[in-house]
Design a protein around this motif. Structure first.
Motif, short mmCIF file in Angstrom:
data_model
loop_
_atom_site.label_atom_id
_atom_site.label_comp_id
_atom_site.label_asym_id
_atom_site.label_seq_id
_atom_site.Cartn_x
_atom_site.Cartn_y
_atom_site.Cartn_z
N SER A 1 0.92 -1.11 0.44
CA SER A 1 -0.13 0.21 0.01
C SER A 1 0.96 1.29 -0.57
O SER A 1 0.32 2.33 -0.14
N PHE A 2 2.07 1.10 0.36
CA PHE A 2 2.83 2.40 0.65
C PHE A 2 3.06 2.72 -1.10
O PHE A 2 3.23 3.72 -1.48
N ARG B 1 0.88 2.12 -3.64
CA ARG B 1 -0.26 2.56 -4.15
C ARG B 1 -0.97 4.21 -3.78
O ARG B 1 -1.74 4.59 -4.26
N GLN B 2 -0.90 4.48 -2.12
CA GLN B 2 -1.28 5.61 -1.74
C GLN B 2 -1.60 7.02 -2.42
O GLN B 2 -2.20 7.42 -1.96
N TRP C 1 -4.51 5.99 -4.82
CA TRP C 1 -5.41 6.04 -4.24
C TRP C 1 -6.06 7.69 -3.28
O TRP C 1 -7.41 7.75 -3.72
N LYS D 1 -2.24 8.58 9.67
CA LYS D 1 -1.80 8.63 8.57
C LYS D 1 -2.92 7.34 8.37
O LYS D 1 -4.11 7.92 7.21
N ILE E 1 -6.95 7.08 2.18
CA ILE E 1 -8.13 6.92 1.10
C ILE E 1 -7.75 5.40 0.84
O ILE E 1 -6.91 4.99 -0.17
N PHE E 2 -8.39 4.57 0.17
CA PHE E 2 -7.95 3.25 -0.10
C PHE E 2 -9.60 2.94 -0.64
O PHE E 2 -10.60 3.26 -0.43
N PRO E 3 -8.69 2.28 -1.63
CA PRO E 3 -10.32 1.27 -2.68
C PRO E 3 -11.20 0.44 -1.94
O PRO E 3 -11.22 -0.50 -0.98
N TYR F 1 -4.57 -4.45 4.49
CA TYR F 1 -3.51 -3.67 3.90
C TYR F 1 -3.06 -2.71 4.15
O TYR F 1 -2.59 -1.92 3.64
N SER G 1 0.31 -1.14 7.71
CA SER G 1 1.75 -0.82 7.93
C SER G 1 1.88 0.80 8.08
O SER G 1 2.38 1.75 8.17
N PHE G 2 0.51 1.40 7.53
CA PHE G 2 0.38 3.01 7.59
C PHE G 2 0.34 3.56 8.28
O PHE G 2 1.48 4.88 9.39
N PHE H 1 -14.06 4.35 -3.52
CA PHE H 1 -12.98 4.33 -2.80
C PHE H 1 -13.74 5.15 -1.89
O PHE H 1 -14.60 5.57 -1.57
#
Lengths: 641, 641
Positions: free
Chosen positions: A489-490, A492-493, A496, B472, B477-479, B486, B489-490, B576
């Motif tokens: 995800s790093f 893709r952020q 996104w 964070k 924002i994510f699908p 997923y 890790s943020f 999203f």
């Protein structure tokens, strides 16, 4: 280059786009009536099959679970006419069906004649193969397949499903497609050459010691090797039986006191013999014919103490010889040993990437100068790139089909220019070039996306978001042995944030003068329970992208080496890691929206470009590539906010 | 509050720290000799067991797979003396062994007498339970367990392993511990009360329609509900048979034309009957005794068309009645329906969090004022907090044991103050408070970490890194439908940067006036194949932390609601999503190193604090909590770089 297995969800645009963009005529379908009739006769001929088959499965596979197939193994393409890389054919007396995924729907439709029904994999209305068989066959039917072409792990649930519906799945050792394939290409028997210690870094004897120590831990007296890259790595030998992959057809059985190589005798030259003797250094080994693997394994099993280690993904024909009571069905110890490069391999990989960068600088400089002629096409450009790579020391050939793609072709993730699709490289749209080389010291894989004219703001914004993700992943610090999935995800952020994404994974392992795609690690949304996590000495690709269907494709791909991170703390003594980028090819600053970059990102880019100058510059100079060096300097001018 | 199931890897410091910090005496172990002797007699008594048992397993579980156990179900604690929340006892004629994880090694050592052997789970030298049984028992042994206390998914591989070693696993319906537990608490039979539509938002009849539509898709004629929160949700009723969880002992079978509730007749009051009649609105239902579930299910199976949907995690006793030929062993449709809150539930959850914030503001304001007295302890503080919650409308009790922890206690992730460990709350170390409430309109769960004196730079740095991760994750924002794994890790990246991390997951689902921990979603390093991914209307916790053993603990926990993100693009029409924080309690700015924050983070914090003022301020004012309001204003003063 993207690993086939982690692309998903994108639309089947290949043929449609080729038409739109190149306006060539579609191909004529291959006539398959005759061969299908003969195959159906074989299915009923009890001289050929243990019992008459109601269905016969033709997978796209060889006996070694290879990603790429030699010509002689492209049986599914022969029987169906469909030449795409992924697909499975199932033939009954009444039906001939071909399962393939969205990338290939149109291509399959065009290539297959009316005898065939396309089964569109991934659509909710399409039954899976075993389900279709259960729905279609009368109770008590017999389904046959060449057990050399299905892995144990695929075979078992397939068999369970058929049996629970009252059918049988039986192994048919004689491949029926081979019987009706009159002009079948012969099995490649290309020369095998030793890889000197200065490239391999570790002798067969030393590798054997490590392997046997792991066998001992599992109480395994035998280890069966079936994957060609594992064998090439263990024996420090390379071949060319499969295009792009420097491997050779063979099996190996490692025992506690000896090991046996199964290989075509013609490949066992005096040079190979001398190499094996020297590197085995007193360890006993035998050479047997490739086809003797099954009888030898049976013999060795007969009076065995201890267990047998054979990967769960080895072919069913061999795997089924080993009873589950004594089988260790896990990844072989070689998979992880091969993934963690030794110091010589690390040095080689880094060196190969410097030479590769020089070749790419030459190519892009040449392209920039000549693109305006309108005479350079996707194919002739790729050829020129191969010429430049050929000037580098120890180059052995490309590591995969170059993806040289203009404009909308770049949005076809696995595009390969063909005569039908080839178009000139132009200065009014994006050019995406994903290519790699096999060098005796390492394997490379790099993608750069360039514009030789003026990119639109939207193209620049998308490029910059991809780049920010690539930098974020490439500079991340993370605890040792976490799975790459956890970092995906790093990358893709930043896409996104505005509702964008890409339908492929972000990173794959890569071999050292071996296959360009190598397990067991990856960075993607998928998780596999066999993934041991990221560790020092591994190399992986860092390749986020973005694809605007019908318009352009963007991908930035580096190979990165996993190295220890220098952190102030060390929580739970886990050890923290980071990446070091070993690809050293400028990233086109023209494509960047500098305002979208943070100060740290700008500094990172400038630092990276300075390193390209420092490391690749001297090599270009030494090789006399003056224009390439000038191009490198122009492309690496510092940017500022 | 952290879900038990996703804590790992931390050291067993609980008892050690308690000693160091509070210097109280250790407890005396519970004498178990007599009850063990009686249990061993029972194991051999064929009037009680189908055949003599060589081993008897006592899990920590009830018949409903509950996370928390009622007193009457704490059989493992009774038989072994060990009172920790996790553990399994196995008794043979010669051995009595207790498996538990690293959190409890010391506690178990102290609580268990010499009859017991502690099996330290997670150490490489400790065999797993089935392996230990295979190693210890003579061939052909019989292992018994109460089949109500093991899930189908646990039973099957356990049985396979024992059988492959020549043993048998047999269900023993009569619980042998109950036979020797003389003063066993009786089964709770607390009142059940209807939850009005203004809180539930959807009638039984409407839920039934949706459930049956999903049953129809699976060709299921019956759906068996065994999880208490699923039943409470379906029936719009709440109870208190298990501490903190507003549920009641019951089963439900939903058929195509009727449904049956299995419940103690005493709970079926006229009020409940009226509620069911109104909400079922013509749908037929029956009430049977709780203990009739098995006989009724057997009867219904006898003349059944279609399949039976029963969760793979339902108890083996019930599950084994359903043959695998007709079983749909998947999460029930209710699990996902319950996770996606309806508009009334969403409104209720948000409202509950506003009231909860008011209570916390009162508590923290009171604490700040009184901490210097040295008279407020972890326990008396927690009691005061419960009093403040009790002033809020529709409060029904805490949603879990309050974690009120001072200094090093904060580093014990599941610390609960006891009389032995209780210490005064002080102004020279960090105070971590993780608590939650059950309100008729929603369930809350919030952690704040405060310092009433002057935090060290290291404490501030750690706090700020945790906070940056929390922001964070909370603003990502994510699908739609990606798994929370997923995104984990943020939340960790700013700790990783300096080699820090935390040994627990980052988020768990939460019920609406139901269990504080609710599947099937989570944000953690684990992935489960049943996880359907994040979707609009779900609520989840966002609770990264950091723990310095022996010194302090930091955790910042909000509940966030998943809402659509307003993005410019919508790649592949996936949709999203983002999070909206519904917890509205100030985050102590004194603990922040403002220089480490970006401008965007500072703006985010100031914006959040403004929202706390805007939303919670008027409620405090209305309720006359002047000091709390003043505290809120002080704590939400904007920060600037």
């Amino acid at each position: 280059m993207l690993s086939q297995r982690y692309i998903s969800g994108f639309k089947s645009l290949r043929i449609k786009l080729l038409r739109t963009f190149s306006s060539k005529m579609p191909k004529v379908a291959t006539a398959t009536g005759n061969q299908l009739k003969r195959l159906r006769d074989c299915m009923l001929d009890t001289k050929l099959v243990p019992q008459p088959l109601h269905a016969y499965i033709v997978p796209s596979a060889d006996s070694h679970g290879s990603e790429y197939l030699a010509e002689c193994d492209k049986r599914r393409a022969f029987i169906s006419g469909f030449t795409g890389s992924a697909g499975t054919a199932i033939i009954t007396q009444d039906h001939a069906c071909l399962w393939t995924d969205g990338r290939y729907f149109l291509q399959a439709t065009e290539e297959m004649d009316t005898h065939w029904t396309l089964m569109r994999e991934g659509l909710p209305t399409t039954p899976k193969q075993a389900t279709w068989l259960c729905q279609t066959l009368s109770t008590g039917s017999v389904v046959g397949v060449d057990p050399n072409l299905l892995s144990y792990n695929t075979w078992m649930p397939f068999k369970d499903q058929l049996e629970s519906a009252g059918h049988k799945l039986i192994p048919v050792e004689k491949n029926l497609v081979d019987l009706v394939w009159d002009d079948k290409p012969s099995v490649a028997c290309n020369p095998v050459v030793p890889l000197p210690l200065k490239f391999s870094g570790k002798s067969i004897k030393d590798k054997l010691t490590d392997i046997r120590s792991q066998m001992h831990e599992k109480n395994a007296s035998l280890l069966v090797l079936t994957f060609l890259d594992e064998i090439a790595w263990f024996l420090n030998m390379r071949g060319s039986d499969i295009e792009y992959n420097p491997v050779f057809f063979s099996f190996v059985i490692i025992g506690e006191k000896e090991f046996t190589i199964f290989i075509d005798a013609k490949k066992f030259t005096p040079e190979v013999e001398a190499h094996l003797k020297t590197e085995a250094d007193g360890e006993k080994f035998h050479i047997k014919d490739y086809n003797q693997i099954k009888t030898t394994l049976k013999d060795q099993l007969a009076d065995l103490q201890g267990r047998v280690w054979i990967c769960q993904d080895a072919n069913y024909s061999l795997s089924s010889l080993v009873s589950s009571k004594i089988a260790v069905r896990e990844n072989t110890p070689i998979q992880l040993m091969k993934a963690i490069k030794n110091p010589v391999e690390i040095q080689g990989m880094r060196n190969a990437h410097i030479k590769d960068a020089a070749a790419l600088c030459c190519y892009f400089a040449w392209l920039e100068k000549n693109v305006s002629s309108g005479q350079i096409t996707e194919i002739s450009g790729a050829d020129k790139l191969e010429q430049f790579r050929g000037m580098q020391e120890d180059f052995r050939g490309p590591s995969f089909d170059t993806i040289s793609s203009v404009g909308p072709h770049g949005a076809i993730i696995h595009y390969k220019p063909t005569k039908d699709s080839d178009v000139p490289i132009r200065s009014d749209c994006i050019y995406l070039c994903d290519s790699g080389g096999q060098y005796r010291d390492g394997t490379t894989d790099v993608t750069r996306t360039l514009h030789f004219g003026t990119p639109t703001d939207y193209e620049k914004e998308c490029f910059t978001r991809v780049l920010k993700g690539q930098i974020k992943l490439g500079t991340s610090i993370f605890p040792s042995k976490i799975r790459g999935n956890y970092l995906d995800s790093f990358a893709r952020q930043y896409l996104w944030e505005v509702g964008l994404d890409y339908s492929h994974g972000t990173g794959h392992g890569i071999g050292a003068y071996l296959n360009v795609h190598e397990g067991p690690i990856e960075v993607s949304w998928r998780t596999t329970k066999e993934d041991p996590g990221l560790d020092v000495g591994m190399f992986i690709s860092n390749e986020p992208g973005f694809y605007e269907n019908g318009s352009f494709g963007i991908r930035i791909e580096d190979i990165v080496q996993i190295v220890p991170a220098q952190t102030k703390h060390n929580f739970n003594n886990r050890g923290f890691l980071t990446f070091e980028t070993v690809t050293l090819v400028p990233i086109q600053t023209k494509m960047m929206m500098v305002d979208m970059l943070t100060t740290a990102e700008v500094e990172h880019i400038n630092g990276y470009h300075q390193k390209c100058r420092d490391v690749v510059g001297p090599l270009l100079e030494k090789q006399g590539h003056k224009e390439a060096k000038e191009w490198l300097w122009r492309e690496t001018e510092p940017i500022c906010k």
